[in-house]
Design a protein around this motif. Structure first.
Motif: not given
Lengths: 555, 555
Positions: B495-501
């Motif tokens: 979720a963090l990867t998608g959020m930061e992207a």
């Protein structure tokens, strides 16, 4: 790695049509220039069994009503200048998409659900941008997740100060997924919130209340409970104060009628024939016939039966149907039937009366339906044969297709296409380009050449102009089409979805395309990850006694 | 749904450093103004066991050499005006990423592999765009998949006409995945190929040969075998004909030295301390010290040891290391140590000599390293404490971070930050914005205000200017940082990867961001789908006697 197979939230057929009399979750009240659209979700009135819609959480059924309400305001109540979206439940505005519904849905259903809810929110913004209607989110209680995402699709957000109510996006911290309805994109691209603050907000389960939320730009203002209704009313009054809205009377949107059978659907102007074994469908649109009205007054009188309104509403319903109810259909072959002159005459009427509110709404709706097609995860081949009418607005079907096949046989009848005024900008893609601009990014001068071509294009001219992919001759036509269909439907459906999402959207990106491209693609990825949907994933475990367990490798 | 666990292609430590003397797969030959970079993959010299690199197919090891070669041409051979990329194998240019390597790699490895190869191709385009070096793909044989994607990253593509050689992107039809190295995006966004033709090409396993490939814009020209070398040579001559390239002598890039231990790495200017149990790392960059050269001549003499070159090369190596070799690290806490005045003096030197080839290359490299950081799927928190030097180019570390914490304690020492000329445009993000512009999209006037602030910012001023997220006081500092770290590392890494992207790339999109956002996100999704990587998936089944079997539901 097995696909989550059909689960409880999947029903055989989802019906995307409704009307205010049938609403179970929303109340639409028109009060002069102000529409009050109030959420009051009936927790047991779910689309399928297996969950309860507590705290104004929603499932697809709730969002179908919202989409319908926005659409009806535009057509039936053109006098409305502001739409106040609020809740009839105390202390809660909306808790977002129902988590148990998501947790029990198949991957495919989640993806389609999010796409539809995104389209609904983009339709709200479309109304605001192009028809000037102001949307006000009156958050009389907490707006979390999809609740805040609905608010952020509005022009203004007001939050009650009751010591408890907050706005929040708790998906990342609580569920291990993204806010899937454009929230992250709108934080930084619409409300232009500083990225570090957006980071904090999006990882803070409890969200932010009035003062800090306003300071960070998450809401426009906050008012104490006792003054909330009054303060919002005053804001709405300000909004519509000096402005003049062209007013109705509106036209009634009738139910879109169709005959369904195992092998397809028959609407008045649109037919669907399913070739289930071969996993493709034939979709035919029939052009306008007979004497068409040419003045806004006549059109208003004709109402919902006016071809561009009825035919595109039918197409819209059908697109939603094949997306959700016909998942194995991987390819749609688009055909048209009718009289090119009639289509061109119709487009002329629409173009000449573009300033009239009803013509504007009809044209904007056509544009939205075509964008729904651009965003549909099926391949589209347009097949241009004699007696077709890929002209003007219907030429957009071809331009929206992944490929265009046009029969090259001067003997077999008239096979022609034509452009109209509507190809020049009235029906833009999500990225703001016309489909002609999108097609000719490498040769932009061709756009004007094509638009300046004031007669029809026969097959050779169309090929020369760059408007068709292949122009097989009569003898080869059937074989070539059959082979192309067989080949297309044999490919990995996932690879095609990703490929088309890349090739269809060349050029600039807009907030909308960032939502459907970047954000949605990441969400779809996360929706497959064990950390979300695995046995110990956060989405699966929400509300259970067990705790989510993550594989902490960062990917 | 279990994650593909570590498989054969995962090795304990991947080393991203190499040099021409060590190359096993490429030959770099400098011939005056022309560099010949020739692919000759040794099929047994794989990064790990389990596959053979037949037909000039590549694994990460091959691409590390390519990235090194491009980097060395820029620094060591500034006299080079054109780079001809070709193959030393007969009839094959490059068959793309090795499929057996992909088929046996974990999801995480595939994602990191594609990210690195994408960065290498973007670095080629960066060289072309900013340093004017022309890249020519001399396809002396078939270029398929990643082979064609390498070609399309070049400025010109020439294909041999030998009756057999073709360009192709067979990933969708053969492997059920996307061309993962920017191919689809570059088809429509760089070469601006018509989307229907791009669709046909991307689904045609055998690809297209000379005449049709040229007609569709996939290549620039084609020549018969007997005249190929000569014709390409003539084209290259034309390219470099009248142009003047500032020339060297170049500077030698030394190996980036470091001490590795279980708990981290020590470079001269960069330190990494791993807190494995807590899944975060402390990364400290030390600013320049001592007497820094101020003229290009002195800088050229100092060479690789010049701080902005050495420190950023170290940071680059470290970023690649933590991406690939430290997957469980989810958060990197960035600190700096040093003298703000020294950093500002250095930036002044770089800005004043921006037109000198070496200064340009040093600055462009800094920009690329910072973009590598933007694209790293780890959270970054910058921690600004006394004796730090988040100034000018190092302030970009803070601006690239997801959050910035700055100690607010006037008593404990000097805690300050500062801007320099380099924050105004020399170090852009992939979307073309400066990080200040990206930060202040909602208040664009702040960009100039911050840039005009010609003294240092203390903590209160920095907060007032919008440059920090939180400014805890001394008593709270340790607790607040500890809690923030604990909270961050407890969240779902996906979720963090998608959020930061989503949150890092507000505003416009460029071809690069479309590759890293839209295309890569879809590819990552597909890389998880059973239709690609399941037991019967196309990627898994490639080259086996069994046929791939698809779940044909379109999602």
């Amino acid at each position: 790695m097995a696909e989550n197979a059909a689960k409880s939230t999947e029903v055989r057929m989802i019906n995307f049509q409704t009307s205010p009399e049938q609403y179970r979750h929303w109340k639409l009240k028109i009060d002069g220039a102000v529409a009050h659209l109030s959420m009051d979700v009936q927790e047991d009135a779910t689309l399928v069994e297996g969950y309860k819609l507590k705290l104004n959480s929603y499932d697809l059924g709730v969002d179908i009503e919202l989409a319908d309400a926005v659409q009806r305001i535009r057509f039936e109540h053109p006098e409305v200048q502001a739409v106040v979206i609020t809740s009839l439940k105390p202390r809660i505005f909306c808790a977002g998409a129902n988590i148990y519904m998501l947790g029990t849905s198949s991957h495919a259903f989640k993806v389609n659900f999010c796409k539809f809810t995104n389209e609904t929110r983009c339709a709200i913004e479309d109304d605001s941008r192009h028809s000037g209607r102001q949307y006000v989110a009156a958050l009389n209680g907490t707006a979390s997740g999809g609740g805040y995402e609905l608010a952020i699709a509005c022009d203004q957000i007001y939050l009650v100060d009751d010591g408890n109510s907050a706005v929040s996006l708790p998906e990342v911290p609580l569920l291990g997924v993204l806010p899937g309805t454009g929230g992250l994109t709108r934080l930084v691209d619409k409300r232009k919130i500083r990225r570090d603050r957006a980071d904090v907000f999006s990882t803070l389960a409890e969200g932010l209340k009035g003062k800090r939320a306003k300071e960070w730009g998450l809401i426009d203002d906050h008012f104490p409970t006792s003054k909330f209704a009054e303060a919002v009313e005053a804001k709405v009054k300000d909004l519509i104060g000096g402005s003049e809205q062209e007013s109705g009377p509106g036209i009634k949107l009738n139910p879109v009628a169709f005959q369904a059978s195992d092998s397809g659907r028959e609407y008045k102007y649109v037919s669907l024939k399913l070739n289930r074994e071969e996993r493709y469908a034939d979709l035919t649109m029939r052009g306008p016939e007979g004497d068409l009205p040419t003045t806004p007054e006549e059109i208003q009188k004709l109402g919902y039966a006016y071809w561009p309104l009825q035919a595109y509403r039918e197409l819209d319903d059908l697109l939603l149907h094949i997306r959700v109810n016909e998942p194995e259909v991987g390819l749609v072959c688009l055909r048209t039937e009718g009289d090119i002159d009639q289509v061109l005459a119709l487009d002329k009427t629409l173009a000449e009366n573009a300033d009239h509110w009803l013509i504007r709404e009809i044209t904007l709706n056509m544009a939205r339906v075509l964008r729904r097609l651009d965003l549909t995860a099926k391949s589209f081949f347009s097949l241009i044969e004699p007696n077709s009418c890929f002209a003007g607005n219907l030429l957009e079907l071809a331009l929206a297709s992944d490929r265009v096949y046009m029969l090259n046989d001067p003997d077999s009848g008239v096979t022609e296409i034509a452009v109209s005024e509507l190809n020049a900008g009235a029906l833009p893609m999500s990225n703001g380009l016309t489909r002609l601009q999108s097609r000719f990014q490498g040769e932009p001068e061709r756009v004007d050449e094509v638009l300046a071509h004031d007669s029809r294009f026969d097959t050779e001219q169309a090929e020369e102009a760059g408007l068709v992919t292949f122009a097989p001759e009569d003898l080869d036509w059937e074989d070539e089409i059959r082979l192309a269909i067989e080949e297309r439907t044999s490919l990995s459906p996932d690879a095609l979805t990703g490929m088309e999402a890349s090739l269809r959207f060349a050029g600039p990106e807009s907030m909308d395309t960032k939502i459907y491209g970047r954000l949605t693609a990441w969400q779809n990825w996360i929706f497959q990850r064990p950390n979300a949907v695995g046995e110990k994933g956060a989405l699966t475990n929400y509300g259970k006694a067990t705790q989510a367990q993550f594989d902490y490798k960062r990917t």
